[in-house]
Structure formats: C-alpha cells, structure tokens
Design a protein around this motif. Structure first.
Motif, mmCIF file in Angstrom:
data_model
loop_
_atom_site.group_PDB
_atom_site.id
_atom_site.type_symbol
_atom_site.label_atom_id
_atom_site.label_comp_id
_atom_site.label_asym_id
_atom_site.label_seq_id
_atom_site.Cartn_x
_atom_site.Cartn_y
_atom_site.Cartn_z
ATOM 1 N N PRO B 8 0.827 -1.204 0.000
ATOM 2 C CA PRO B 8 0.000 0.000 0.000
ATOM 3 C C PRO B 8 0.861 1.255 0.000
ATOM 4 C CG PRO B 8 0.193 -0.845 2.226
ATOM 5 C CD PRO B 8 0.941 -1.812 1.352
ATOM 6 N N ARG B 9 0.272 2.411 -0.136
ATOM 7 C CA ARG B 9 1.041 3.653 -0.092
ATOM 8 C C ARG B 9 1.302 4.094 1.343
ATOM 9 N NH1 ARG B 9 1.330 7.267 -4.066
ATOM 10 N NH2 ARG B 9 2.914 8.090 -2.647
ATOM 11 N N TYR B 10 0.364 3.818 2.215
ATOM 12 C CA TYR B 10 0.506 4.199 3.623
ATOM 13 C C TYR B 10 0.076 3.036 4.503
ATOM 14 C CZ TYR B 10 0.576 8.810 1.477
ATOM 15 O OH TYR B 10 0.871 9.865 0.687
ATOM 16 N N LEU B 11 0.748 2.918 5.631
ATOM 17 C CA LEU B 11 0.486 1.793 6.532
ATOM 18 C C LEU B 11 0.815 2.217 7.954
ATOM 19 C CD1 LEU B 11 -0.401 -1.097 5.962
ATOM 20 C CD2 LEU B 11 1.982 -1.702 5.615
ATOM 21 N N ILE B 12 -0.071 1.901 8.876
ATOM 22 C CA ILE B 12 0.203 2.139 10.294
ATOM 23 C C ILE B 12 0.126 0.800 11.015
ATOM 24 C CG2 ILE B 12 -0.525 3.304 12.414
ATOM 25 C CD1 ILE B 12 -1.755 5.491 10.645
ATOM 26 N N LYS B 13 1.198 0.462 11.716
ATOM 27 C CA LYS B 13 1.267 -0.809 12.434
ATOM 28 C C LYS B 13 1.710 -0.551 13.870
ATOM 29 C CE LYS B 13 0.437 -4.068 9.306
ATOM 30 N NZ LYS B 13 -0.584 -5.124 9.506
ATOM 31 N N THR B 14 1.515 -1.572 14.692
ATOM 32 C CA THR B 14 1.909 -1.496 16.090
ATOM 33 C C THR B 14 3.187 -2.286 16.320
ATOM 34 O OG1 THR B 14 -0.435 -1.365 16.681
ATOM 35 C CG2 THR B 14 1.098 -1.919 18.450
ATOM 36 N N ARG B 15 3.985 -1.853 17.251
ATOM 37 C CA ARG B 15 5.212 -2.567 17.617
ATOM 38 C C ARG B 15 4.930 -4.048 17.830
ATOM 39 N NH1 ARG B 15 7.737 0.280 22.718
ATOM 40 N NH2 ARG B 15 5.542 0.696 22.986
ATOM 41 N N GLY B 16 5.811 -4.889 17.316
ATOM 42 C CA GLY B 16 5.663 -6.326 17.465
ATOM 43 C C GLY B 16 4.922 -7.011 16.326
ATOM 44 N N GLN B 17 4.154 -6.229 15.564
ATOM 45 C CA GLN B 17 3.450 -6.810 14.420
ATOM 46 C C GLN B 17 4.408 -7.039 13.265
ATOM 47 O OE1 GLN B 17 0.201 -3.902 13.803
ATOM 48 N NE2 GLN B 17 -1.222 -5.510 14.452
ATOM 49 N N GLN B 18 3.902 -7.679 12.221
ATOM 50 C CA GLN B 18 4.700 -7.826 11.019
ATOM 51 C C GLN B 18 3.965 -7.150 9.858
ATOM 52 O OE1 GLN B 18 5.309 -11.807 9.534
ATOM 53 N NE2 GLN B 18 3.251 -11.917 8.691
ATOM 54 N N VAL B 19 4.721 -6.871 8.783
ATOM 55 C CA VAL B 19 4.123 -6.168 7.653
ATOM 56 C C VAL B 19 4.713 -6.708 6.348
ATOM 57 C CG1 VAL B 19 5.867 -4.320 7.622
ATOM 58 C CG2 VAL B 19 3.579 -3.866 6.772
ATOM 59 N N THR B 20 3.907 -6.717 5.317
ATOM 60 C CA THR B 20 4.349 -7.121 3.978
ATOM 61 C C THR B 20 4.051 -6.005 2.998
ATOM 62 O OG1 THR B 20 3.956 -9.476 4.421
ATOM 63 C CG2 THR B 20 4.122 -8.799 2.115
ATOM 64 N N LEU B 21 5.075 -5.589 2.258
ATOM 65 C CA LEU B 21 4.939 -4.543 1.246
ATOM 66 C C LEU B 21 5.136 -5.166 -0.127
ATOM 67 C CD1 LEU B 21 7.191 -1.801 2.923
ATOM 68 C CD2 LEU B 21 4.822 -2.401 3.423
ATOM 69 N N SER B 22 4.419 -4.627 -1.109
ATOM 70 C CA SER B 22 4.460 -5.216 -2.439
ATOM 71 C C SER B 22 4.980 -4.226 -3.472
ATOM 72 C CB SER B 22 3.048 -5.679 -2.822
ATOM 73 O OG SER B 22 3.054 -6.271 -4.092
ATOM 74 N N CYS B 23 5.649 -4.760 -4.488
ATOM 75 C CA CYS B 23 6.224 -3.939 -5.550
ATOM 76 C C CYS B 23 6.047 -4.634 -6.889
ATOM 77 C CB CYS B 23 7.708 -3.723 -5.263
ATOM 78 S SG CYS B 23 8.623 -2.924 -6.603
ATOM 79 N N SER B 24 5.497 -3.899 -7.870
ATOM 80 C CA SER B 24 5.413 -4.405 -9.242
ATOM 81 C C SER B 24 6.363 -3.601 -10.114
ATOM 82 C CB SER B 24 3.988 -4.288 -9.767
ATOM 83 O OG SER B 24 3.139 -5.166 -9.085
ATOM 84 N N PRO B 25 7.364 -4.238 -10.700
ATOM 85 C CA PRO B 25 8.359 -3.488 -11.483
ATOM 86 C C PRO B 25 7.816 -3.083 -12.843
ATOM 87 C CG PRO B 25 8.807 -5.831 -11.619
ATOM 88 C CD PRO B 25 7.651 -5.671 -10.665
ATOM 89 N N ILE B 26 8.589 -2.262 -13.534
ATOM 90 C CA ILE B 26 8.276 -1.904 -14.919
ATOM 91 C C ILE B 26 8.313 -3.186 -15.752
ATOM 92 C CG2 ILE B 26 9.163 -0.677 -16.943
ATOM 93 C CD1 ILE B 26 10.172 1.484 -14.977
ATOM 94 N N SER B 27 7.371 -3.299 -16.665
ATOM 95 C CA SER B 27 7.284 -4.493 -17.496
ATOM 96 C C SER B 27 8.608 -4.773 -18.199
ATOM 97 C CB SER B 27 6.175 -4.298 -18.540
ATOM 98 O OG SER B 27 6.096 -5.400 -19.395
ATOM 99 N N GLY B 28 9.083 -6.009 -18.061
ATOM 100 C CA GLY B 28 10.340 -6.382 -18.702
ATOM 101 C C GLY B 28 11.552 -6.257 -17.792
ATOM 102 N N HIS B 29 11.403 -5.547 -16.674
ATOM 103 C CA HIS B 29 12.515 -5.414 -15.735
ATOM 104 C C HIS B 29 12.576 -6.640 -14.839
ATOM 105 C CE1 HIS B 29 13.020 -0.735 -15.850
ATOM 106 N NE2 HIS B 29 13.055 -1.287 -17.051
ATOM 107 N N ARG B 30 13.774 -7.205 -14.698
ATOM 108 C CA ARG B 30 13.916 -8.414 -13.897
ATOM 109 C C ARG B 30 14.613 -8.173 -12.562
ATOM 110 N NH1 ARG B 30 16.940 -12.191 -17.936
ATOM 111 N NH2 ARG B 30 16.824 -13.692 -16.227
#
Lengths: 116, 115
Positions: B8-30
C-alpha cells in the motif's frame, strides 16, 4: 562510513543561472554513478548517469562530470528553472566482490532552490 | 509503459506486528531493489532480487526479508516491528541483464508508521 558524500546540504540559485551540485566518493570500486531528483513523499526520479569510462555525459539541460582521480562528480543544470527545486541525490554502484550493480549507495542529498 | 507501483502507499502498524509490502516493477525489468529512507540515515539499500534470487543484501537485521516471484513482482516483509522501522520504503526496478549496470527506476514508496 559514508562512501558517498554530498557536502552541501542546500544550494540557492537564480532562475536562468547555472546550478552545480557536487558529490564525492571514497570507494574506488564504484564505476557507475547516477543523479536522482526527489520531491517529499515521492520516489526518486532518475535524471542522468555516467560510467567510469567517460568523464562527461549530457542530456538536455543536465550534464554530469566525473573526475576519477579526485573521486568527484558534479551535476550541472543550465539554465536552472523554478521547477528544478527539489532534493538531488547522487548514487554510486560497482561490481565490488563480484556482486551486481543492483545496490546503489546514496549521498545525503542537496536541497536545490531556484528562485524566479 | 507503466512505472513501478507499490502497495500500500501508507500503513500504520503497532510494535511487534509484522508487515508485507508489495512492488510491481516496470514491465520487462527483472531486477528489483528495496531501499529504506529515514531522516537520520538517508536512503539505505535493503536487498536486490534478480530472477527470483537475492543477489545483494544490505546491513539490516534478519527481521527484514524479501522475495521475488516468477513475474518479477517482489515483496518485502518486516517481522516484529520496532519504532525505528518507521520509514519510507522504496522499491526500484532495473532492466539489468546479468551483472551489468543500468539505471534504477523508483516507485512512489510505502510510508510505514510504527506506533
């Protein structure tokens, strides 16, 4: 150990004049250098790059100069425009230890303000 | 061509939690690299993935991990969040072929706040 340094935190220039941003590096394994422009809360935007086999690269109003013996590079913006006001980062990469160029080491940035 | 996207663009979490961020690259970039930006430390390299393999890693604790999928999309995970993990997390993609140098193009970042 800061391997890429931008010693000027800020630079103020009049519209139409030249802006010169400087960057020094210490790691002699760096051989590819880039300049990025960044606005707050956005990702950096790629401006221009230079390989160590060159000493100059031009793209429109932007020119990057590389002095390998001094381990120094500079970005020249001519003419400067108010829309150029942003934070400018220099970055370096290289094949140290057989690794790829996927790791960029950044300087701390220089805030450029261009006054109308 | 669409640019690098991050969610996501913004995320609020609490200490001790875990978080997953996602990224989609430019098409063709490896190649996908991740960076952390904080006011005190500036822009620091986390890791790089190329063809689903991590081939570069920065000086961050093991709580920071990542992976890349066969379509080059990448995720990074931070476990047991600490207040100091509050930062802008940036993903960049590159058309790098093998080990050679290419410019990296950045996404807009994910602003993580840990409370």
């Amino acid at each position: 150990d800061q391997q890429v340094k931008q010693n000027s935190p800020s630079l103020s220039v009049q519209e139409g004049r030249i802006s010169i941003l400087n960057c020094d590096y210490t790691n002699s394994m760096f051989d590819y250098f880039l300049w990025y422009k960044k606005y707050p809360a956005e990702g950096p935007t790629f401006l221009i790059s230079i390989s160590s086999i060159k000493d100059k690269n031009e793209d429109g109003r932007f020119t990057v100069f590389l002095n390998k013996s001094a381990k120094h590079l500079s970005l020249h913006i001519v003419p400067s425009q108010p829309g150029d006001s942003a934070v400018y980062f220099c970055a370096a990469s290289g094949r140290a230890g057989g690794t790829s160029y996927g790791k960029l080491t950044f300087g701390q940035g220089t805030i450029l303000t261009v006054h109308p | 061509k669409a640019g690098v996207t991050q969610t996501p663009r913004y995320l609020i979490k609490t200490r001790g939690q875990q978080v997953t961020l996602s990224c989609s690259p430019i098409s063709g970039h490896r190649s996908v690299s991740w960076y952390q930006q904080t006011p005190g430390q500036g822009l620091q390299f986390l890791f790089e993935y190329f063809s689903e393999t991590q081939r570069n890693k920065g000086n961050f604790p093991g709580r920071f991990s990542g992976r890349q999928f066969s379509n080059s999309r990448s995720e990074m995970n931070v476990s047991t969040l600490e207040l100091g993990d509050s930062a802008l997390y940036l993903c960049a993609s590159s058309a790098a072929q093998g080990l050679f140098s290419y410019e990296q193009y950045f996404g807009p970042g994910t602003r993580l706040t840990v409370t």
